[in-house]
Design a protein around this motif. Structure first.
Motif, PDB file in Angstrom:
ATOM      1  N   GLY A 138     -19.932 -32.756 -31.671  1.00  0.00           N
ATOM      2  CA  GLY A 138     -20.361 -33.651 -30.601  1.00  0.00           C
ATOM      3  C   GLY A 138     -21.442 -33.075 -29.709  1.00  0.00           C
ATOM      4  O   GLY A 138     -21.519 -33.409 -28.534  1.00  0.00           O
ATOM      5  N   GLY A 139     -22.267 -32.192 -30.261  1.00  0.00           N
ATOM      6  CA  GLY A 139     -23.340 -31.584 -29.485  1.00  0.00           C
ATOM      7  C   GLY A 139     -24.449 -32.556 -29.152  1.00  0.00           C
ATOM      8  O   GLY A 139     -24.347 -33.759 -29.417  1.00  0.00           O
ATOM      9  N   PRO A 140     -25.550 -32.076 -28.572  1.00  0.00           N
ATOM     10  CA  PRO A 140     -26.620 -32.962 -28.122  1.00  0.00           C
ATOM     11  C   PRO A 140     -27.297 -33.742 -29.235  1.00  0.00           C
ATOM     12  O   PRO A 140     -27.918 -34.769 -28.977  1.00  0.00           O
ATOM     13  CB  PRO A 140     -27.618 -32.002 -27.448  1.00  0.00           C
ATOM     14  N   PHE A 141     -27.167 -33.305 -30.484  1.00  0.00           N
ATOM     15  CA  PHE A 141     -27.714 -34.079 -31.597  1.00  0.00           C
ATOM     16  C   PHE A 141     -26.864 -35.311 -31.870  1.00  0.00           C
ATOM     17  O   PHE A 141     -27.321 -36.266 -32.478  1.00  0.00           O
ATOM     18  CB  PHE A 141     -27.808 -33.211 -32.858  1.00  0.00           C
ATOM     19  N   ALA A 142     -25.599 -35.297 -31.396  1.00  0.00           N
ATOM     20  CA  ALA A 142     -24.702 -36.440 -31.569  1.00  0.00           C
ATOM     21  C   ALA A 142     -24.700 -37.342 -30.338  1.00  0.00           C
ATOM     22  O   ALA A 142     -24.542 -38.562 -30.445  1.00  0.00           O
ATOM     23  CB  ALA A 142     -23.281 -35.967 -31.863  1.00  0.00           C
ATOM     24  N   LEU A 143     -24.870 -36.738 -29.167  1.00  0.00           N
ATOM     25  CA  LEU A 143     -24.914 -37.493 -27.914  1.00  0.00           C
ATOM     26  C   LEU A 143     -25.791 -36.695 -26.949  1.00  0.00           C
ATOM     27  O   LEU A 143     -25.401 -35.645 -26.459  1.00  0.00           O
ATOM     28  CB  LEU A 143     -23.508 -37.685 -27.341  1.00  0.00           C
ATOM     29  N   TYR A 144     -26.979 -37.217 -26.698  1.00  0.00           N
ATOM     30  CA  TYR A 144     -27.984 -36.469 -25.947  1.00  0.00           C
ATOM     31  C   TYR A 144     -27.707 -36.499 -24.452  1.00  0.00           C
ATOM     32  O   TYR A 144     -27.481 -37.557 -23.859  1.00  0.00           O
ATOM     33  CB  TYR A 144     -29.373 -37.039 -26.228  1.00  0.00           C
ATOM     34  N   ASN A 145     -27.737 -35.322 -23.839  1.00  0.00           N
ATOM     35  CA  ASN A 145     -27.584 -35.197 -22.397  1.00  0.00           C
ATOM     36  C   ASN A 145     -28.963 -34.895 -21.815  1.00  0.00           C
ATOM     37  O   ASN A 145     -29.480 -33.792 -21.983  1.00  0.00           O
ATOM     38  CB  ASN A 145     -26.616 -34.055 -22.064  1.00  0.00           C
ATOM     39  N   PRO A 146     -29.601 -35.855 -21.153  1.00  0.00           N
ATOM     40  CA  PRO A 146     -30.978 -35.654 -20.672  1.00  0.00           C
ATOM     41  C   PRO A 146     -31.121 -34.535 -19.654  1.00  0.00           C
ATOM     42  O   PRO A 146     -32.204 -33.976 -19.493  1.00  0.00           O
ATOM     43  CB  PRO A 146     -31.346 -37.017 -20.072  1.00  0.00           C
ATOM     44  N   GLU A 147     -30.027 -34.184 -18.991  1.00  0.00           N
ATOM     45  CA  GLU A 147     -30.105 -33.110 -18.005  1.00  0.00           C
ATOM     46  C   GLU A 147     -30.165 -31.746 -18.695  1.00  0.00           C
ATOM     47  O   GLU A 147     -30.968 -30.888 -18.342  1.00  0.00           O
ATOM     48  CB  GLU A 147     -28.907 -33.150 -17.055  1.00  0.00           C
ATOM     49  N   HIS A 148     -29.328 -31.552 -19.702  1.00  0.00           N
ATOM     50  CA  HIS A 148     -29.268 -30.262 -20.390  1.00  0.00           C
ATOM     51  C   HIS A 148     -30.177 -30.217 -21.607  1.00  0.00           C
ATOM     52  O   HIS A 148     -30.648 -29.157 -21.989  1.00  0.00           O
ATOM     53  CB  HIS A 148     -27.820 -29.953 -20.797  1.00  0.00           C
ATOM     54  N   GLY A 149     -30.394 -31.360 -22.233  1.00  0.00           N
ATOM     55  CA  GLY A 149     -31.306 -31.420 -23.358  1.00  0.00           C
ATOM     56  C   GLY A 149     -30.795 -30.746 -24.617  1.00  0.00           C
ATOM     57  O   GLY A 149     -29.640 -30.343 -24.721  1.00  0.00           O
ATOM     58  N   ASP A 150     -31.676 -30.615 -25.590  1.00  0.00           N
ATOM     59  CA  ASP A 150     -31.386 -29.968 -26.865  1.00  0.00           C
ATOM     60  C   ASP A 150     -32.678 -29.331 -27.349  1.00  0.00           C
ATOM     61  O   ASP A 150     -33.742 -29.964 -27.331  1.00  0.00           O
ATOM     62  CB  ASP A 150     -30.892 -30.991 -27.884  1.00  0.00           C
ATOM     63  N   ILE A 151     -32.600 -28.095 -27.781  1.00  0.00           N
ATOM     64  CA  ILE A 151     -33.823 -27.353 -28.073  1.00  0.00           C
ATOM     65  C   ILE A 151     -34.656 -27.985 -29.171  1.00  0.00           C
ATOM     66  O   ILE A 151     -35.886 -27.950 -29.134  1.00  0.00           O
ATOM     67  CB  ILE A 151     -33.491 -25.876 -28.404  1.00  0.00           C
TER      68      ILE A 151
ATOM     69  N   ASP B   1     -40.200 -31.577 -18.863  1.00  0.00           N
ATOM     70  CA  ASP B   1     -39.755 -31.273 -20.230  1.00  0.00           C
ATOM     71  C   ASP B   1     -39.894 -29.780 -20.532  1.00  0.00           C
ATOM     72  O   ASP B   1     -39.049 -29.197 -21.211  1.00  0.00           O
ATOM     73  CB  ASP B   1     -40.560 -32.085 -21.241  1.00  0.00           C
ATOM     74  N   GLU B   2     -40.955 -29.164 -20.001  1.00  0.00           N
ATOM     75  CA  GLU B   2     -41.168 -27.733 -20.223  1.00  0.00           C
ATOM     76  C   GLU B   2     -40.087 -26.915 -19.539  1.00  0.00           C
ATOM     77  O   GLU B   2     -39.602 -25.908 -20.092  1.00  0.00           O
ATOM     78  CB  GLU B   2     -42.554 -27.333 -19.709  1.00  0.00           C
ATOM     79  N   THR B   3     -39.678 -27.318 -18.349  1.00  0.00           N
ATOM     80  CA  THR B   3     -38.626 -26.609 -17.628  1.00  0.00           C
ATOM     81  C   THR B   3     -37.308 -26.660 -18.399  1.00  0.00           C
ATOM     82  O   THR B   3     -36.609 -25.646 -18.535  1.00  0.00           O
ATOM     83  CB  THR B   3     -38.436 -27.215 -16.228  1.00  0.00           C
ATOM     84  N   ARG B   4     -36.977 -27.845 -18.890  1.00  0.00           N
ATOM     85  CA  ARG B   4     -35.742 -28.005 -19.667  1.00  0.00           C
ATOM     86  C   ARG B   4     -35.808 -27.195 -20.957  1.00  0.00           C
ATOM     87  O   ARG B   4     -34.844 -26.541 -21.354  1.00  0.00           O
ATOM     88  CB  ARG B   4     -35.491 -29.481 -19.958  1.00  0.00           C
ATOM     89  N   TYR B   5     -36.950 -27.238 -21.622  1.00  0.00           N
ATOM     90  CA  TYR B   5     -37.106 -26.509 -22.878  1.00  0.00           C
ATOM     91  C   TYR B   5     -37.015 -24.997 -22.652  1.00  0.00           C
ATOM     92  O   TYR B   5     -36.411 -24.267 -23.442  1.00  0.00           O
ATOM     93  CB  TYR B   5     -38.439 -26.867 -23.535  1.00  0.00           C
ATOM     94  N   ARG B   6     -37.590 -24.519 -21.567  1.00  0.00           N
ATOM     95  CA  ARG B   6     -37.545 -23.092 -21.246  1.00  0.00           C
ATOM     96  C   ARG B   6     -36.093 -22.645 -21.035  1.00  0.00           C
ATOM     97  O   ARG B   6     -35.683 -21.566 -21.489  1.00  0.00           O
ATOM     98  CB  ARG B   6     -38.378 -22.810 -19.997  1.00  0.00           C
ATOM     99  N   ARG B   7     -35.317 -23.483 -20.358  1.00  0.00           N
ATOM    100  CA  ARG B   7     -33.913 -23.131 -20.126  1.00  0.00           C
ATOM    101  C   ARG B   7     -33.147 -23.061 -21.445  1.00  0.00           C
ATOM    102  O   ARG B   7     -32.328 -22.163 -21.664  1.00  0.00           O
ATOM    103  CB  ARG B   7     -33.252 -24.158 -19.201  1.00  0.00           C
ATOM    104  N   ASN B   8     -33.421 -24.006 -22.348  1.00  0.00           N
ATOM    105  CA  ASN B   8     -32.756 -23.989 -23.643  1.00  0.00           C
ATOM    106  C   ASN B   8     -33.202 -22.800 -24.493  1.00  0.00           C
ATOM    107  O   ASN B   8     -32.419 -22.267 -25.286  1.00  0.00           O
ATOM    108  CB  ASN B   8     -33.003 -25.298 -24.387  1.00  0.00           C
TER     109      ASN B   8
END
Length: 412
Positions: free
Chosen positions: A196-209, A239-246
């Motif tokens: 059930g990870g972000p590929f199954a249900l996307y969380n826009p706050e945490h994102g998925d790499i 989007d860059e900030t979220r991606y950097r965190r991931n």
């Protein structure tokens, strides 16, 4: 070797489901927020004994429900899902509700060779090897989440399976979510086994790499055509900030756990290979699956991993962002995960590894919590291959969940 599926879930009555095995342990509840809790457990000699007693009781109860099936090998067939693509389908037999098992990335349907016959004591059990894996076709395209879901439905249609329950591990979560979105009502229910990870249900706050990388690339492409577009600039920065965190989470994960590295001695036979990998899987990887994934030498040693190259897979995979799952679902979450034999011994790296796991899974808990038809069960100290490390509990949870569904009109 294995795919790094990530998950969490929610409960339709806004509570955390506690499975029978978990109830046998002393419990502490760690608050995530005022409305969400995560179950943890402490093991001791007494609780280990209670767990063994409970497993024995569950096995005895399940044995009373239906006669034990024979050890007849599963029937293998190939189903055409498009003119140039055939998928391997395994049929373990049984009667009652149809269960269809979907393997994680890098695995085949044979990974369920131990679990499936036990489920077949009470249900009719099938397994599908997706395109690009095992002996299924490996075309150069067709690896999007939607296409994978379409493949599953094509198999269901070919076998005339009505009201099936789809049970998927890891990346199979995106296939099940795709079936729910693009083929509503086609599956009676879904069971996410650490899927059930972000590929199954996307969380826009945490994102998925993976999906976020595609999103960021598209942002940069738009800026290349018009670098003064204020809206695109704002979006790119977010989007860059979220991606950097991931990316940092990924680095913590990589530094926290080493890749499997069996020695030549560990590879000397399938049995020694299985024994070595218990430290990663938490259970025995079926011999059938090892034979699907690795070359076996004339003297029975485990050789190199077999590769099925597909040129366009990397460009198509994991772009879907599913915002909801409207099919009834059971989401089973190992959290915190059991530490494998490859985990780092560096205290700082281990702390970062655990912290990113907690952040990632709690973020997914939040998004699954909003799904009206989803129920979550958290199993502490299990592995990503939860159906191997905690088989008895998974059998019990699936049986309870499936038995609670409306009866299928045309069981096979």
């Amino acid at each position: 070797m294995e795919d790094t599926g990530r998950l969490v879930g929610t409960d339709v009555v806004r509570r955390v489901s506690i499975s029978p095995k978990a109830k046998a342990y002393p419990q502490t509840m760690t608050a995530v927020d005022p409305h969400k809790v995560i179950l943890t457990k402490r093991r001791s000699a007494k609780t280990e004994w209670l767990s063994m007693l409970l497993v024995s009781s569950l096995t005895a109860c399940m044995a009373q429900r239906a006669p034990v099936v024979s050890n007849t090998p599963p029937r293998q067939q190939f189903v055409a899902v498009s003119p140039d693509v055939k998928l391997e389908v395994m049929d373990w037999g049984g009667s009652g509700r149809n269960l269809v098992l979907l393997a994680g990335g890098g695995n085949t349907a044979h990974v369920f060779a131990i679990l499936a016959p036990k489920l077949a004591k009470h249900f009719h059990v099938y397994g599908i090897t997706r395109r690009g894996a095992g002996v299924s076709s490996s075309p150069s395209s067709g690896y999007t989440a939607r296409r994978s879901g379409d493949d599953v439905v094509a198999v269901l249609d070919a076998l005339s399976l009505t009201d099936p329950v789809l049970i998927g591990h890891s990346i199979a979560g995106q296939e099940m979510s795709a079936v729910s979105k693009y083929h509503p009502g086609r599956a009676a229910a879904l069971v996410y086994l650490d899927a059930g990870g972000p590929f199954a249900l996307y969380n826009p706050e945490h994102g998925d790499i993976d999906t976020d990388r595609v999103e960021l690339q598209e942002d940069l492409s738009r800026l290349a055509h018009n670098e003064f577009d204020d809206a695109t600039i704002v979006k790119t920065l977010a989007d860059e900030t979220r991606y950097r965190r991931n990316l940092q989470d990924l680095r913590d994960e990589v530094e926290g756990a080493e890749s499997p590295s069996p020695t030549q001695s560990d590879r000397s036979s399938i049995a020694t290979f299985q024994k070595y990998f218990v430290g990663y899987y938490g259970g025995i990887l079926p011999e059938d699956e090892i034979r699907q994934l690795y070359e076996i030498t004339a003297d029975g040693a485990v050789g190199a991993r077999m590769v099925h190259p597909s040129a366009k897979r990397v460009h198509e995979f994991d772009k879907e962002q599913f915002s909801s799952v409207d099919t009834r679902a059971l989401v089973i979450v190992p959290y915190p995960n059991a530490l494998s034999i490859g985990v780092t011994h560096d205290p700082a790296k281990l702390a970062a590894y655990k912290a990113q796991e907690a952040s990632r899974k709690q973020g997914q808990l939040e998004i699954w919590h909003k799904q009206r038809k989803a129920e979550i069960v958290v199993i502490p100290n299990a592995t990503h291959y939860i159906f191997l490390s905690d088989e008895a509990e998974i059998l019990s949870l699936i049986s309870r969940f499936v038995d609670g569904l409306p009866k299928s009109e045309t069981p096979r």
